[in-house]
Design a protein around this motif. Structure first.
Motif, short mmCIF file in Angstrom:
data_model
loop_
_atom_site.label_atom_id
_atom_site.label_comp_id
_atom_site.label_asym_id
_atom_site.label_seq_id
_atom_site.Cartn_x
_atom_site.Cartn_y
_atom_site.Cartn_z
N THR A 124 39.92 56.29 22.29
CA THR A 124 40.68 55.92 23.49
C THR A 124 42.13 56.39 23.39
O THR A 124 42.70 56.93 24.34
CB THR A 124 40.65 54.39 23.69
OG1 THR A 124 39.30 53.97 23.88
CG2 THR A 124 41.48 53.97 24.90
N LEU A 125 42.71 56.18 22.22
CA LEU A 125 44.11 56.55 22.02
C LEU A 125 44.32 58.05 22.19
O LEU A 125 45.27 58.49 22.84
CB LEU A 125 44.56 56.10 20.63
CG LEU A 125 46.05 56.19 20.28
CD1 LEU A 125 46.40 55.18 19.18
CD2 LEU A 125 46.43 57.58 19.79
N THR A 126 43.43 58.84 21.60
CA THR A 126 43.63 60.30 21.59
C THR A 126 43.14 60.98 22.87
O THR A 126 43.66 62.03 23.24
CB THR A 126 42.91 60.93 20.39
OG1 THR A 126 41.51 60.56 20.42
CG2 THR A 126 43.51 60.44 19.08
N ASP A 127 42.17 60.38 23.55
CA ASP A 127 41.59 61.03 24.74
C ASP A 127 42.29 60.64 26.03
O ASP A 127 41.99 61.21 27.09
CB ASP A 127 40.11 60.68 24.87
CG ASP A 127 39.28 61.24 23.72
OD1 ASP A 127 39.79 62.12 23.01
OD2 ASP A 127 38.13 60.78 23.53
N THR A 128 43.19 59.69 25.98
CA THR A 128 43.85 59.20 27.19
C THR A 128 45.24 59.81 27.33
O THR A 128 45.95 59.98 26.33
CB THR A 128 43.97 57.66 27.14
OG1 THR A 128 42.68 57.09 26.98
CG2 THR A 128 44.59 57.13 28.43
N ARG A 129 45.58 60.14 28.55
CA ARG A 129 46.94 60.60 28.81
C ARG A 129 47.77 59.38 29.18
O ARG A 129 47.55 58.75 30.22
CB ARG A 129 46.98 61.63 29.94
CG ARG A 129 48.38 62.19 30.16
CD ARG A 129 48.42 63.17 31.30
NE ARG A 129 49.76 63.70 31.48
CZ ARG A 129 50.15 64.42 32.51
NH1 ARG A 129 49.29 64.73 33.45
NH2 ARG A 129 51.39 64.86 32.60
N TRP A 130 48.75 59.05 28.34
CA TRP A 130 49.56 57.85 28.53
C TRP A 130 50.87 58.21 29.22
O TRP A 130 51.39 59.32 29.05
CB TRP A 130 49.88 57.18 27.19
CG TRP A 130 48.67 56.88 26.36
CD1 TRP A 130 48.20 57.60 25.31
CD2 TRP A 130 47.75 55.79 26.54
NE1 TRP A 130 47.04 57.03 24.82
CE2 TRP A 130 46.75 55.91 25.55
CE3 TRP A 130 47.67 54.72 27.44
CZ2 TRP A 130 45.70 55.01 25.44
CZ3 TRP A 130 46.63 53.82 27.32
CH2 TRP A 130 45.65 53.97 26.34
#
Length: 408
Positions: A101-107
């Motif tokens: 989730t952390l790496t695949d999401t654009r924050w």
């Protein structure tokens, strides 16, 4: 049979009784070894159930003993699965899900800070639970936490409370990540504002502001911002103006984006490549000439190849003059006229003579007129007395053009 010969006389009752015993053992199980014993018992019952000669119901409304017993067996297996664990691998899986989730999401900028705080808090909880010394606020730190859980060698019986506590921590991490602000949470205009799309606007007269900003970015030659608008706005109005802007800009970045879209059968992208006269796209577009299952794609492709004008497309498109679908034949003819390759004269003349569809014949005459050589014009001019007005009109114009050429 595992419990004697009772199954032969009373198989349903006996199997039902054995399932009752298995259920009692499952309720009393306290360790993984106890659960393994229950699983073995269920496996034995399943084997005997498969071999049992159970009576079939005489009436449709009557219960089927085999189905009832199988249902009870399935329920007990589900209860057994729920009774197992938790395991350290469950914790590791939860951490890996959080990492993905952390790496695949654009924050967003705010979301990035929230994610870092969530990871830091999670590591503090893991350190306290495992007496570890983990630090960091990114995916690498989560990878280290997963490794620490594995190295701890937690036993599902002896360390059940520790594993449960770690799962509580991973649940909290997942919840914190879910609450962190990501780009998908923002409205389109908020995303664009964060990207600086509206920064070029001062006192603008055009409405809407999205269009005003688009024109300013085009004037400044900023393809990236135009592409950003194309990807962001879900309206036909803005898509049309973005594609028109990219067509006018016609630089390498615009071509690459449109060519990638064309590679995914994106019709607006294909239209843009035609307007750009992008000869580099011919190889990609020719692949769609034979897309008979998608006539809409074919029509767009024919026109784009015609506008590009590459003679490489002449042969493949000419073959479509005899396609079964009468809706695409006129588009093939017009594309050949735009290309202007004299090799298309004969197939176009044959179409004008033989096709049963007047619109296709008129398109063939128009194409011959666009090619414009004496032979092409003569082939079209022969039909000045044709049964179809559309064909007559094109033939008369061809005859006029031929007369001018011959007297020049």
């Amino acid at each position: 049979m595992t419990d004697g010969d009772d199954e032969t006389d009373l198989p349903a009752e006996t199997l039902d009784s054995r399932l009752d015993e298995a259920a009692e053992e499952l309720d009393a199980a306290e360790t993984e070894a106890d659960l393994d014993a229950v699983e073995e018992r269920l496996d034995d019952i399943a084997a005997d159930l498969e071999d049992a000669d159970l009576p079939s119901p005489d009436d449709e409304d009557e219960d089927d003993p085999a189905e009832e017993l199988q249902g009870r067996l399935d329920d007990l297996r589900s209860d057994l699965d729920e009774a197992r664990g938790p395991y350290d691998t469950d914790v590791v899986d939860a951490i890996e899900d959080a990492t993905a989730t952390l790496t695949d999401t654009r924050w967003t900028e705010a979301g990035t800070d929230e994610v870092a705080a969530a990871v830091d808090s999670f590591l503090a909880d893991v350190n306290e639970t495992l007496d570890a010394d983990l630090a960091g606020d990114d995916a690498d730190a989560l990878d280290a936490a997963a490794e620490a859980v594995t190295d701890a060698g937690l036993d599902p019986d002896d360390d059940a409370d520790t594993i449960a506590t770690l799962l509580d921590h991973t649940d909290a991490l997942a919840a914190d990540l879910d609450d962190a602000e990501e780009w998908a949470d923002l409205e389109t205009h908020e995303q664009l504002r964060a990207e600086g799309y509206y920064d070029v606007l001062g006192h603008y007269k055009d409405y809407p502001p999205e269009w005003a900003a688009l024109k300013e970015w085009e004037q400044r030659g900023n393809v990236e911002m135009v592409l950003l608008a194309l990807d962001s706005f879900q309206s036909d109005f803005m898509e049309r103006h973005c594609l028109e802007a990219l067509t006018r800009m016609n630089d390498d970045a615009a071509f690459e984006e449109m060519n990638q879209r064309a590679g995914k059968r994106d019709e607006p992208g294909i239209r843009a490549l035609g307007k750009m006269a992008a000869t580099e796209a011919v190889e990609t577009l020719i692949e769609y000439v034979d897309a008979d299952s998608d006539p809409g794609l074919q029509k767009v492709t024919f026109k784009a190849l015609g506008e590009i004008g590459s003679e490489e497309a002449t042969g493949p498109i000419a073959n479509k003059l005899v396609a079964e679908n009468e809706q695409i034949r006129p588009h093939a003819a017009r594309a050949l006229g735009l290309i202007g390759d004299t090799r298309a004269i004969d197939p176009l003349a044959d179409t004008l003579a033989d096709d049963e569809h007047d619109e296709t014949r008129a398109a063939a005459a128009w194409a011959l007129r666009q090619i414009g050589t004496e032979r092409a014009l003569s082939a079209a001019a022969e039909y000045a007395d044709d049964r179809a007005y559309l064909v007559q009109h094109e033939a008369e114009q061809a005859a006029d053009a031929l007369s001018v050429e011959q007297t020049a």
